[in-house]
Write an enzyme that holds these catalytic residues in place. Structure first.
Site, mmCIF file in Angstrom:
data_model
loop_
_atom_site.group_PDB
_atom_site.id
_atom_site.type_symbol
_atom_site.label_atom_id
_atom_site.label_comp_id
_atom_site.label_asym_id
_atom_site.label_seq_id
_atom_site.Cartn_x
_atom_site.Cartn_y
_atom_site.Cartn_z
ATOM 1 N N LYS A 131 30.023 101.244 7.250
ATOM 2 C CA LYS A 131 30.754 102.037 6.412
ATOM 3 C C LYS A 131 30.707 101.510 5.265
ATOM 4 C CE LYS A 131 34.418 102.961 9.272
ATOM 5 N NZ LYS A 131 35.841 102.447 10.059
ATOM 6 N N SER B 96 39.631 100.670 7.739
ATOM 7 C CA SER B 96 38.369 101.016 8.353
ATOM 8 C C SER B 96 38.800 102.176 9.190
ATOM 9 C CB SER B 96 37.831 100.100 8.916
ATOM 10 O OG SER B 96 37.126 100.367 10.058
ATOM 11 N N SER C 139 31.791 99.419 12.621
ATOM 12 C CA SER C 139 32.438 100.304 10.888
ATOM 13 C C SER C 139 31.932 99.361 10.321
ATOM 14 C CB SER C 139 33.652 99.686 11.317
ATOM 15 O OG SER C 139 34.979 100.686 12.452
#
Length: 378
Positions: free
Chosen positions: A56, A118, A53
């Site tokens: 991101k 997230s 993640s």
């Protein structure tokens, strides 16, 4: 005109002690000073890895950029597709914003869904809203990475979910964080928000530095079984400089928290920013031919700051180059020469030397007098 070459050696640091040797169990790590770009620690930092993640950060970067260009506003709404819900919704068991199909969501909420929660669903909604499909958006992410100088990053989705070709490096993640901080100061504070509630569901920011380390204000955690636990974090210290760290490959959330705090604390404790050159600092006086002043102060055009270990005596060698004398008139800010600084890691930085003030040309009679006096002394 005679070219003079002067050299001066400066010794910075007076404390006679050795810094503790630092190490980490993270498989990949990178610690840098965000202002100077100085690398304080690295471990397999240019080795490709799965960012999970943490990728991101690039999803958010593209959305920040579109907002700044005026393509969207924070109140622009994107629709949650069935695809976004299936791949990133609550039933997946992964990180989610708990969006529902056909729902309209404002960008201001999607940003927090990506950054604080997230949410994989939030990322896919943004990707589809901006590019039509997640695949096309991932191509945009890869192109932007190259534009930003991230040489070892390649994206296949907007979420960081496992894909063998979706890779970054610890160094690239740190550089991306640096770009976000510098390019989007209006949006960066979102990374310091500790919680966000949407659809009556409150989720906390997983960043272990927030609230635990003074000055911590970002950025993004990551975790998959393939990547392990990771964090791209940033802290602004009491004296105003900022550290950016990346760790990855940890075995647990607790280990990630421990290693992150250890690395940031080590960086804050052992390093400081020292101004080597300042714009008001007179480096040398250069003779002026036929001016109303016999010399002009040469000063650095800009500040030069070096991140140094507090516990080491570090010699900094500077070589000053200029032509002498220079002819009047001289204007404030006029280029006079350069100072070449060699740092301990052998990095060479060239800084222009410019005139600190104006020097006018002598009038006709003063010029004659000066030339006559000069002739009498020869």
């Amino acid at each position: 005109m005679k070219k003079l070459l002067l050299a001066t050696t400066l010794l910075l640091g007076v404390i006679e002690a050795n810094a503790d040797t630092f190490g980490t169990v993270a498989t990949h790590a990178y610690l840098m000073d965000a202002g100077t770009g100085t690398v304080l620690f690295q471990k397999a930092a240019e080795e490709k890895m799965y960012p999970a993640s943490m990728s991101k950060l690039m999803t958010a970067y593209l959305l920040f950029e579109a907002l700044k260009k005026g393509q969207y506003t924070l109140d622009t709404e994107f629709i949650v597709s069935d695809n976004a819900w299936r791949k990133g919704g609550a039933k997946t068991g992964g990180s989610t914003m708990f969006l529902t199909p056909k729902q309209s969501v404002k960008i201001r909420d999607l940003l927090r869904g990506i950054i604080v929660q997230s949410g994989n669903d939030a990322c896919i909604v943004v990707a589809e809203g901006m590019a039509g499909s997640e695949e096309t958006f991932a191509q945009m992410m890869s192109v932007k990475a190259k534009q930003l100088g991230l040489q070892n990053s390649s994206f296949r989705n907007a979420t960081g979910l496992p894909n063998p070709d979706h890779v970054m490096t610890a160094k690239d993640l740190a550089l991306l964080a640096q770009h976000i901080i510098n390019d989007f100061p209006e949006y960066y504070p979102i990374y310091s928000e500790k919680e966000f509630t949407y659809n009556n569901i409150k989720q906390e920011n997983r960043n272990p530095l927030l609230g635990q380390i003074p000055g911590a204000d970002g950025l993004k955690t990551g975790h998959t079984s393939e990547a392990g636990y990771g964090l791209t974090g940033s802290v602004k210290t009491n004296d105003g400089h900022r550290l950016i760290m990346v760790i990855s490959g940890l075995k647990s959330n607790a280990e990630r928290s421990k290693e992150a705090k250890k690395m940031i604390t080590w960086g804050m404790t052992n390093f400081e920013n020292v101004p080597l050159l300042t714009p008001d600092q007179s480096i040398t006086k250069i003779p002026v031919w036929l001016g109303d002043k016999v010399t002009v102060d040469a000063v650095p055009e800009k500040e030069l700051i070096y991140t140094m270990n507090k516990w080491e005596d570090i010699p900094i060698k500077s070589v000053v180059r200029f032509k002498s004398p220079i002819s009047a008139p001289v204007r404030k800010g006029q280029l006079l020469g350069e100072i070449v600084t060699t740092l301990p890691d052998n990095t060479i930085i060239k800084t222009n030397l410019v005139a600190k003030e104006d020097v006018s040309k002598l009038g006709y009679f003063s010029k004659i007098k000066t030339l006559l006096l000069g002739a009498e002394t020869e």
